[in-house]
Design an enzyme around this catalytic site. Structure first.
Site, PDB file in Angstrom:
ATOM      1  N   PRO A  93       7.542 -10.170  14.867  1.00  0.00           N
ATOM      2  CA  PRO A  93       8.535  -9.094  14.991  1.00  0.00           C
ATOM      3  C   PRO A  93       9.027  -8.551  13.659  1.00  0.00           C
ATOM      4  O   PRO A  93       9.704  -7.528  13.627  1.00  0.00           O
ATOM      5  CB  PRO A  93       9.678  -9.749  15.779  1.00  0.00           C
ATOM      6  CG  PRO A  93       9.486 -11.210  15.620  1.00  0.00           C
ATOM      7  CD  PRO A  93       8.023 -11.445  15.422  1.00  0.00           C
TER       8      PRO A  93
ATOM      9  N   GLY B 182       0.847  -1.199   0.000  1.00  0.00           N
ATOM     10  CA  GLY B 182       0.000   0.000   0.000  1.00  0.00           C
ATOM     11  C   GLY B 182       0.874   1.237   0.000  1.00  0.00           C
ATOM     12  O   GLY B 182       1.650   1.460   0.936  1.00  0.00           O
TER      13      GLY B 182
ATOM     14  N   THR C 283       3.244  -5.743  14.719  1.00  0.00           N
ATOM     15  CA  THR C 283       2.321  -6.833  15.031  1.00  0.00           C
ATOM     16  C   THR C 283       3.044  -7.811  15.969  1.00  0.00           C
ATOM     17  O   THR C 283       4.212  -7.608  16.300  1.00  0.00           O
ATOM     18  CB  THR C 283       1.900  -7.581  13.753  1.00  0.00           C
ATOM     19  OG1 THR C 283       3.060  -8.244  13.231  1.00  0.00           O
ATOM     20  CG2 THR C 283       1.330  -6.625  12.704  1.00  0.00           C
TER      21      THR C 283
ATOM     22  N   CYS D 189      -8.017  12.479   0.079  1.00  0.00           N
ATOM     23  CA  CYS D 189      -8.902  13.475   0.688  1.00  0.00           C
ATOM     24  C   CYS D 189      -9.346  14.525  -0.329  1.00  0.00           C
ATOM     25  O   CYS D 189     -10.334  15.226  -0.111  1.00  0.00           O
ATOM     26  CB  CYS D 189      -8.208  14.141   1.876  1.00  0.00           C
ATOM     27  SG  CYS D 189      -7.522  12.917   3.005  1.00  0.00           S
TER      28      CYS D 189
HETATM   29  P1  FAD Z   1      -4.766   4.208   1.866  1.00  0.00           P
HETATM   30  O1  FAD Z   1      -4.283   5.603   1.845  1.00  0.00           O
HETATM   31  O2  FAD Z   1      -6.166   3.962   1.447  1.00  0.00           O
HETATM   32  O3  FAD Z   1      -3.804   3.342   0.976  1.00  0.00           O
HETATM   33  C1  FAD Z   1      -3.982   1.957   0.848  1.00  0.00           C
HETATM   34  C2  FAD Z   1      -3.432   1.501  -0.497  1.00  0.00           C
HETATM   35  O4  FAD Z   1      -3.147   0.122  -0.386  1.00  0.00           O
HETATM   36  C3  FAD Z   1      -4.420   1.646  -1.620  1.00  0.00           C
HETATM   37  O5  FAD Z   1      -3.843   2.351  -2.712  1.00  0.00           O
HETATM   38  C4  FAD Z   1      -4.743   0.212  -2.033  1.00  0.00           C
HETATM   39  O6  FAD Z   1      -4.948   0.067  -3.418  1.00  0.00           O
HETATM   40  C5  FAD Z   1      -3.484  -0.517  -1.606  1.00  0.00           C
HETATM   41  N1  FAD Z   1      -3.695  -1.947  -1.327  1.00  0.00           N
HETATM   42  C6  FAD Z   1      -4.628  -2.502  -0.511  1.00  0.00           C
HETATM   43  N2  FAD Z   1      -4.468  -3.832  -0.467  1.00  0.00           N
HETATM   44  C7  FAD Z   1      -3.414  -4.131  -1.272  1.00  0.00           C
HETATM   45  C8  FAD Z   1      -2.785  -5.344  -1.643  1.00  0.00           C
HETATM   46  N3  FAD Z   1      -3.178  -6.524  -1.159  1.00  0.00           N
HETATM   47  N4  FAD Z   1      -1.766  -5.275  -2.513  1.00  0.00           N
HETATM   48  C9  FAD Z   1      -1.344  -4.085  -3.007  1.00  0.00           C
HETATM   49  N5  FAD Z   1      -1.903  -2.909  -2.691  1.00  0.00           N
HETATM   50  C10 FAD Z   1      -2.921  -2.938  -1.827  1.00  0.00           C
HETATM   51  N6  FAD Z   1      -9.071  11.522   6.012  1.00  0.00           N
HETATM   52  C11 FAD Z   1      -8.898  12.694   6.625  1.00  0.00           C
HETATM   53  O7  FAD Z   1      -8.262  12.730   7.685  1.00  0.00           O
HETATM   54  N7  FAD Z   1      -9.425  13.854   6.122  1.00  0.00           N
HETATM   55  C12 FAD Z   1     -10.127  13.871   4.958  1.00  0.00           C
HETATM   56  O8  FAD Z   1     -10.571  14.929   4.501  1.00  0.00           O
HETATM   57  C13 FAD Z   1     -10.330  12.658   4.284  1.00  0.00           C
HETATM   58  N8  FAD Z   1     -11.039  12.612   3.145  1.00  0.00           N
HETATM   59  C14 FAD Z   1     -11.200  11.421   2.496  1.00  0.00           C
HETATM   60  C15 FAD Z   1     -11.926  11.392   1.320  1.00  0.00           C
HETATM   61  C16 FAD Z   1     -12.094  10.203   0.638  1.00  0.00           C
HETATM   62  C17 FAD Z   1     -12.901  10.172  -0.616  1.00  0.00           C
HETATM   63  C18 FAD Z   1     -11.489   9.010   1.128  1.00  0.00           C
HETATM   64  C19 FAD Z   1     -11.648   7.709   0.383  1.00  0.00           C
HETATM   65  C20 FAD Z   1     -10.783   9.025   2.308  1.00  0.00           C
HETATM   66  C21 FAD Z   1     -10.632  10.226   3.001  1.00  0.00           C
HETATM   67  N9  FAD Z   1      -9.920  10.278   4.200  1.00  0.00           N
HETATM   68  C22 FAD Z   1      -9.769  11.472   4.854  1.00  0.00           C
HETATM   69  C23 FAD Z   1      -9.375   9.056   4.810  1.00  0.00           C
HETATM   70  C24 FAD Z   1      -7.891   8.866   4.492  1.00  0.00           C
HETATM   71  O9  FAD Z   1      -7.697   9.024   3.113  1.00  0.00           O
HETATM   72  C25 FAD Z   1      -7.467   7.482   4.951  1.00  0.00           C
HETATM   73  O10 FAD Z   1      -7.690   7.363   6.315  1.00  0.00           O
HETATM   74  C26 FAD Z   1      -5.981   7.214   4.661  1.00  0.00           C
HETATM   75  O11 FAD Z   1      -5.705   7.359   3.308  1.00  0.00           O
HETATM   76  C27 FAD Z   1      -5.619   5.825   5.121  1.00  0.00           C
HETATM   77  O12 FAD Z   1      -4.289   5.578   4.802  1.00  0.00           O
HETATM   78  P2  FAD Z   1      -3.790   4.075   4.576  1.00  0.00           P
HETATM   79  O13 FAD Z   1      -2.345   4.146   4.228  1.00  0.00           O
HETATM   80  O14 FAD Z   1      -4.226   3.233   5.696  1.00  0.00           O
HETATM   81  O15 FAD Z   1      -4.616   3.569   3.299  1.00  0.00           O
END
Ligand code: FAD
Length: 569
Positions: free
Chosen positions: A295, A25, A292, A60
């Site tokens: 380790p 990700g 997790t 976002c």
């Molecule tokens: P993400 O940023 O979602 O990244 C995860 C990535 O992992 C994705 O690209 C996905 O394709 C990839 N992935 C998943 N599984 C696999 C796999 N098995 N193999 C390869 N790749 C994989 N938060 C705020 O605080 N303020 C806001 O204004 C806000 N607005 C938002 C608006 C929208 C439309 C959305 C969808 C979210 C918003 N958020 C906001 C929430 C915020 O974007 C998320 O909380 C944050 O991006 C989470 O980060 P992350 O790294 O956990 O996951």
């Protein structure tokens, strides 16, 4: 050596020697982790895998791209694979799905989505940041063309194209949370008329209902049709290419497109299949360094469970700030540093059609769910800057604090201006385990166009102090229907005539010194005014003259909100 250094956990040599770090990700948490790790360690190999075509994009900003507020898709790309390679020496594999983890062999299985070919990649440290997926309920019609969820750039591109190609004029947004409301604003910006269908009886479910009321009123005033207290049952496709959205009640709404925004589910399939522990809230269990129980594996972002600093309970919180900070903590941990994630407090903001709603810490309903009972709350409605300077707009603010120590537990605010600034100050105080006394004493910026000599944050602290030290006992709005207290509205007669709480009598504050003899001393008196200030003065006066008096905090303004929600917390 400092105490802190003494307390820092020792790092097994295996981590310091990690040579190949793989990250699943590449957006908020994953990209942050990769970039931070490179800044800490030039020698380690870092590779990011993302099943999507982009990494490090601004999720976002997606609603604003749909709304054409952000017109150029490229501005959503914070960093490209080329930039990661050239500037940071980080490999990025887009369109590459990670399909399995072999913990014993310390490898992951990946599939190139363009060629269909699979391979394995070896790791010394693995970071999971796969985010969360929009929930698609198992209901008839949710997979019809024209039904969308918003997670990434291709989703947003499809919605933009659908709106343009079909000359769409109507939309239903299912779910009145923050992504749903941002989509409402942006679809309206594109000229669509929008209906919000929400299963709960309020929009913005994390807020307490009386705080969500001004938001619902604002949305209605702006022409949004609110269909609350009624969940989605199914979506039918019509011969004309339009959709018929059918609610559980049987109510039907025609629309050219439907946005599903009913929440997200952590992407835990990989972790689960690898035998990593999931917690009661469905997220991956990690320690304070985002590691997790294995380790060699860290997890960050929407996919993890972390402690809520206010309630102490484990929770999942899909927000960008925590994901970014956790990515950084994981990088530090992999590099052998003792940095710890402090936990979350759910600080969030949404702007919709000119109104800003923000919150931090626990809500009242959240506290009750967590079994916390020793708390109090005050409501206030001050201007966002000095009243004498033109253009002051009210901020409706609720603050929750623990009794008797005054620790701040949470705050929610809504208004046109200056809302997020106040919540950010209170959020910082919560992080430092501050009390309402700290808010009363906070020294904040003041010039007439920016604030007030007693800023809303100071006022909130002072009111709460008054409650704690007994200067201003507050009445419980929820007990209004069953109290024997005498309700005394202390506003002027014309204000009283324009609307008042049923059964209240009117004794204006301006006449209180002459008329208080009309009031009983053997019965509690609950004072009320427009926003709570004159009632506070009246309460102080009455208490000093031997009456038992309490203030209905927030006054008639708060009463109106409570009336609209049936006085449920
Ligand atoms: P993400 O940023 O979602 O990244 C995860 C990535 O992992 C994705 O690209 C996905 O394709 C990839 N992935 C998943 N599984 C696999 C796999 N098995 N193999 C390869 N790749 C994989 N938060 C705020 O605080 N303020 C806001 O204004 C806000 N607005 C938002 C608006 C929208 C439309 C959305 C969808 C979210 C918003 N958020 C906001 C929430 C915020 O974007 C998320 O909380 C944050 O991006 C989470 O980060 P992350 O790294 O956990 O996951």
């Amino acid at each position: 050596m400092s105490d802190d250094a003494d307390a820092a956990p020792a790092y097994p040599p295996a981590h310091r020697l990690a040579r190949r770090v793989l990250i699943v990700g590449g957006v908020a948490g994953g990209a942050s982790c990769a970039a931070r790790l490179r800044r800490l360690d030039e020698s380690v190999e870092i590779a990011i895998f993302d099943r999507g075509s982009y990494v490090a994009f601004a999720n976002c900003g997606l609603p604003y791209y749909v709304g054409d507020v952000i017109a150029d898709e490229r501005t959503l790309l914070v960093a490209s694979p080329e930039l990661f390679r050239e500037r940071f020496n980080i490999e990025v594999h887009t369109n590459t799905d990670v399909i399995g983890i072999d913990r014993a062999a310390r490898t992951i299985a990946v599939r190139d989505l363009r060629t269909g070919k699979s391979r394995t990649e070896r790791y010394d440290a693995l970071v999971l940041s796969p985010g969360s997926a929009p929930i698609r309920p198992q209901l008839p019609g949710v997979d019809l063309p024209g039904v969308f969820a918003v997670r990434n750039i291709p989703d947003s591109r499809r919605i933009r194209a659908w709106v343009a190609d079909r000359h769409a004029s109507t939309a239903v947004v299912v779910g009145g949370g923050f992504i749903g409301l941002e989509m409402v604003e942006n679809l309206m910006h594109r000229g669509l008329s929008v209906t919000v269908m929400e299963k709960l009886s309020q929009v913005m479910p994390p807020l307490d209902p009386e705080i969500a009321i001004p938001l619902a009123e604002h949305l209605s005033a702006k022409g949004v049709r609110l269909h609350l207290d009624d969940g989605l049952a199914r979506i039918d496709g019509g011969a004309d290419g339009r959709l018929l959205v059918v609610a559980e009640s049987g109510a039907c709404v025609r629309a050219d497109l439907v946005i599903l925004a009913i929440g997200v589910r952590p992407e835990t399939d990989l972790a689960k299949a690898a035998g990593l522990q999931l917690g009661t809230r469905g997220g991956i269990v990690v320690d304070a360094q985002m590691r997790t129980a294995d380790p060699h594996i860290w997890a960050v972002g929407d996919v993890v469970e972390v402690a809520d600093v206010v309630t102490g309970q484990e929770t999942v919180l899909p927000l960008a700030g925590p994901a970014n900070r956790q990515g950084r903590v994981a990088a530090e941990s992999i590099a052998g540093r003792a940095t710890q994630f402090r936990g979350i407090q759910a600080t969030a903001v949404v702007g919709v059609l000119g109104l800003t709603v923000a919150s931090t810490g626990a809500s009242e309903k959240g506290l009750r769910r967590a079994g916390v009972t020793s708390f109090e709350k005050v409501y206030l409605h001050p201007g966002h800057h000095a009243a004498y300077y033109p253009g002051a707009r009210p901020i409706h603010l609720k603050i929750l604090f623990s009794v008797p120590d005054g620790r701040i537990l949470g705050a929610q605010a809504i208004g046109m201006e200056g809302v997020e600034k106040r919540i950010d100050v209170i959020a910082t105080a919560i992080q430092f385990r501050g009390t309402v006394h700290d808010l009363a004493e906070a020294e904040l910026c003041y010039a007439p166009q920016f604030g007030a000599a007693k800023d809303p944050v100071n006022l909130a602290g002072m009111l709460a102090e008054n409650v704690l030290n007994g200067d201003m006992p507050v009445a419980d709005w929820l007990a209004l229907d069953r109290t024997d207290a005498l309700l005394v509205d202390v506003r002027e007669p014309d204000e009283f005539a324009a609307g008042h709480i049923p059964n209240a009598i009117n004794v204006p504050l301006s006449q209180m010194r002459d008329r208080h003899g009309e009031l009983p001393k053997d019965r509690e008196i609950w004072t009320c005014c427009g926003v709570g200030q004159r009632a506070y003065f009246a309460t102080r006066f009455l208490m000093q003259h031997g009456y038992r008096s309490r203030n209905l905090s927030g006054g008639y303004t708060t009463y109106r909100a409570f009336s609209a929600v049936g006085r449920k917390p």
